[in-house]
Design a protein around this motif. Sequence first.
Motif, PDB file in Angstrom:
ATOM      1  N   LEU A  92       1.540   7.919   1.483  1.00  0.00           N
ATOM      2  CA  LEU A  92       0.625   7.970   0.640  1.00  0.00           C
ATOM      3  C   LEU A  92      -0.446   8.221   1.159  1.00  0.00           C
ATOM      4  N   GLU A  93      -1.331   9.517   0.602  1.00  0.00           N
ATOM      5  CA  GLU A  93      -2.360  10.269   1.023  1.00  0.00           C
ATOM      6  C   GLU A  93      -2.862  10.229  -1.110  1.00  0.00           C
ATOM      7  N   SER A  94      -4.607   9.709  -0.471  1.00  0.00           N
ATOM      8  CA  SER A  94      -5.306   9.998  -1.626  1.00  0.00           C
ATOM      9  C   SER A  94      -6.695   9.890  -1.134  1.00  0.00           C
ATOM     10  N   SER A  95      -7.821  10.250  -1.568  1.00  0.00           N
ATOM     11  CA  SER A  95      -9.267   9.962  -1.529  1.00  0.00           C
ATOM     12  C   SER A  95      -9.460   8.608  -2.215  1.00  0.00           C
ATOM     13  N   HIS A  96      -8.371   7.454  -2.881  1.00  0.00           N
ATOM     14  CA  HIS A  96      -8.232   6.384  -3.806  1.00  0.00           C
ATOM     15  C   HIS A  96      -6.979   5.441  -3.458  1.00  0.00           C
ATOM     16  N   ILE A  97      -7.132   5.400  -1.457  1.00  0.00           N
ATOM     17  CA  ILE A  97      -5.635   4.835  -1.379  1.00  0.00           C
ATOM     18  C   ILE A  97      -6.065   3.541  -1.556  1.00  0.00           C
ATOM     19  N   ASP A  98      -7.315   2.922  -1.610  1.00  0.00           N
ATOM     20  CA  ASP A  98      -8.091   1.303  -1.411  1.00  0.00           C
ATOM     21  C   ASP A  98      -7.600   0.697  -2.594  1.00  0.00           C
ATOM     22  N   LEU A  99      -7.580   1.661  -3.658  1.00  0.00           N
ATOM     23  CA  LEU A  99      -7.875   0.885  -4.819  1.00  0.00           C
ATOM     24  C   LEU A  99      -6.757   0.978  -5.423  1.00  0.00           C
ATOM     25  N   VAL A 100      -6.062   2.314  -4.569  1.00  0.00           N
ATOM     26  CA  VAL A 100      -4.519   1.414  -5.535  1.00  0.00           C
ATOM     27  C   VAL A 100      -3.531   1.077  -5.205  1.00  0.00           C
ATOM     28  N   LYS A 101      -3.501   0.465  -3.137  1.00  0.00           N
ATOM     29  CA  LYS A 101      -3.781  -0.587  -2.547  1.00  0.00           C
ATOM     30  C   LYS A 101      -4.064  -2.212  -3.126  1.00  0.00           C
ATOM     31  N   SER A 102      -5.014  -1.750  -3.454  1.00  0.00           N
ATOM     32  CA  SER A 102      -5.873  -3.185  -4.691  1.00  0.00           C
ATOM     33  C   SER A 102      -5.217  -3.239  -5.928  1.00  0.00           C
ATOM     34  N   LEU A 103      -4.828  -2.199  -6.586  1.00  0.00           N
ATOM     35  CA  LEU A 103      -4.573  -2.960  -7.833  1.00  0.00           C
ATOM     36  C   LEU A 103      -2.939  -3.239  -7.705  1.00  0.00           C
ATOM     37  N   LEU A 104      -2.210  -3.129  -6.381  1.00  0.00           N
ATOM     38  CA  LEU A 104      -0.366  -3.085  -6.185  1.00  0.00           C
ATOM     39  C   LEU A 104      -0.710  -4.575  -6.067  1.00  0.00           C
ATOM     40  N   LYS A 105      -1.597  -5.090  -5.808  1.00  0.00           N
ATOM     41  CA  LYS A 105      -1.682  -6.422  -5.301  1.00  0.00           C
ATOM     42  C   LYS A 105      -2.887  -7.520  -6.854  1.00  0.00           C
ATOM     43  N   SER A 106      -3.486  -6.975  -7.577  1.00  0.00           N
ATOM     44  CA  SER A 106      -3.700  -7.704  -8.377  1.00  0.00           C
ATOM     45  C   SER A 106      -2.650  -7.598  -9.810  1.00  0.00           C
ATOM     46  N   ILE A 107      -2.095  -6.578  -9.688  1.00  0.00           N
ATOM     47  CA  ILE A 107      -1.993  -6.794 -11.212  1.00  0.00           C
ATOM     48  C   ILE A 107      -0.868  -6.970 -11.045  1.00  0.00           C
ATOM     49  N   PRO A 108      -0.175  -6.807 -10.285  1.00  0.00           N
ATOM     50  CA  PRO A 108       1.451  -8.112 -10.433  1.00  0.00           C
ATOM     51  C   PRO A 108       1.272  -9.475 -11.030  1.00  0.00           C
ATOM     52  N   ALA A 109       0.316 -10.140 -10.462  1.00  0.00           N
ATOM     53  CA  ALA A 109       0.293 -11.677 -11.699  1.00  0.00           C
ATOM     54  C   ALA A 109       0.079 -11.718 -12.700  1.00  0.00           C
ATOM     55  N   GLN A 110      -0.281 -10.483 -13.618  1.00  0.00           N
ATOM     56  CA  GLN A 110      -0.986 -10.337 -14.631  1.00  0.00           C
ATOM     57  C   GLN A 110       0.332  -9.946 -15.522  1.00  0.00           C
ATOM     58  N   VAL A 111       1.031  -9.365 -14.743  1.00  0.00           N
ATOM     59  CA  VAL A 111       2.491  -8.747 -15.099  1.00  0.00           C
ATOM     60  C   VAL A 111       3.028  -9.769 -15.496  1.00  0.00           C
TER      61      VAL A 111
END
Length: 286
Positions: free
Chosen positions: A99-118
């Motif tokens: 993954l190459e993105s200037s928002h890579i840290d936020l993307v990875k954090s979302l992948l960790k935080s959203i699954p619990a809600q889902v």
Amino acid sequence: MTSSSSAIASFVEAAPPGEVDIKTLTGEDPKTISSLEPAFEKYNEEQFTTVKLPGASQAVIISPYNALGNGRYYDTESQSSFKYEYSSQNASDVQSYPLESSHIDLVKSLLKSIPAQVQEHYPLATLGVFPTENDSKIAILVVANKYSPNNFWNGRWRSSYIYDPSSGALDATIKVDVHYYEDGNVRLLTDRPVSLSLSPSASATDITRQIATTEKKYQEDLNRAFGTLNEGTFKGLRRQLPITRQKVEWDKISGYRTFVSVGGGDVRNGYKTMEWPTGASSFRGM
């Protein structure tokens, strides 16, 4: 594309959740399958079709946001790309795709935080988080399917959230599609757009909390809407007895069609389609 292929394509694009039988539609004819590939591609991407990569335990989403072209897609969590066969709905040829993105840290954090809600609200759902619009925004996708053919119904919940880190805007679309086909053909389609505002420096936790609040509110709206429909609109669709005061002898009637518009509906490919600003779904818990 021939007229028959065009007709089949229209059925594919408008098919209810879990009811696209490619073998039946195409007769497994290679030419027909090839001519229908654009329709299959559109259907799979719009419906957020899910597929498991070879050797993987979790499914990934097929969507316009992670499309690479030529039938290839990528998954941010496993950082891999793969070939998706629309006709067989299988994934193959998995390759590394960092993954190459200037928002890579936020993307990875979302992948960790959203699954619990889902996982808390959906019996079975798939999540995808992808940089989009030339890496200026982040797309957050959630899809939950529940198929119950033995009870004559299938349903799908789709949520897409586009977050703009520069402004804090979070634009969402929530869609519910339920098809009930016992003793009739009723289809519920809802489409709820939502515009929200967060801080440009919003964390993954902030975004997840806003998503949870938005989906909970929509679920409550769905429940209220169906309560109103059950007590009012649906009862108004029929009389206790017809105007003749005699019971209808249904066995003497070869066929009939009923169309009711509630909040703007139409008939699509033989389905009675009811579209409400808010509908209902039993495959997401409160």
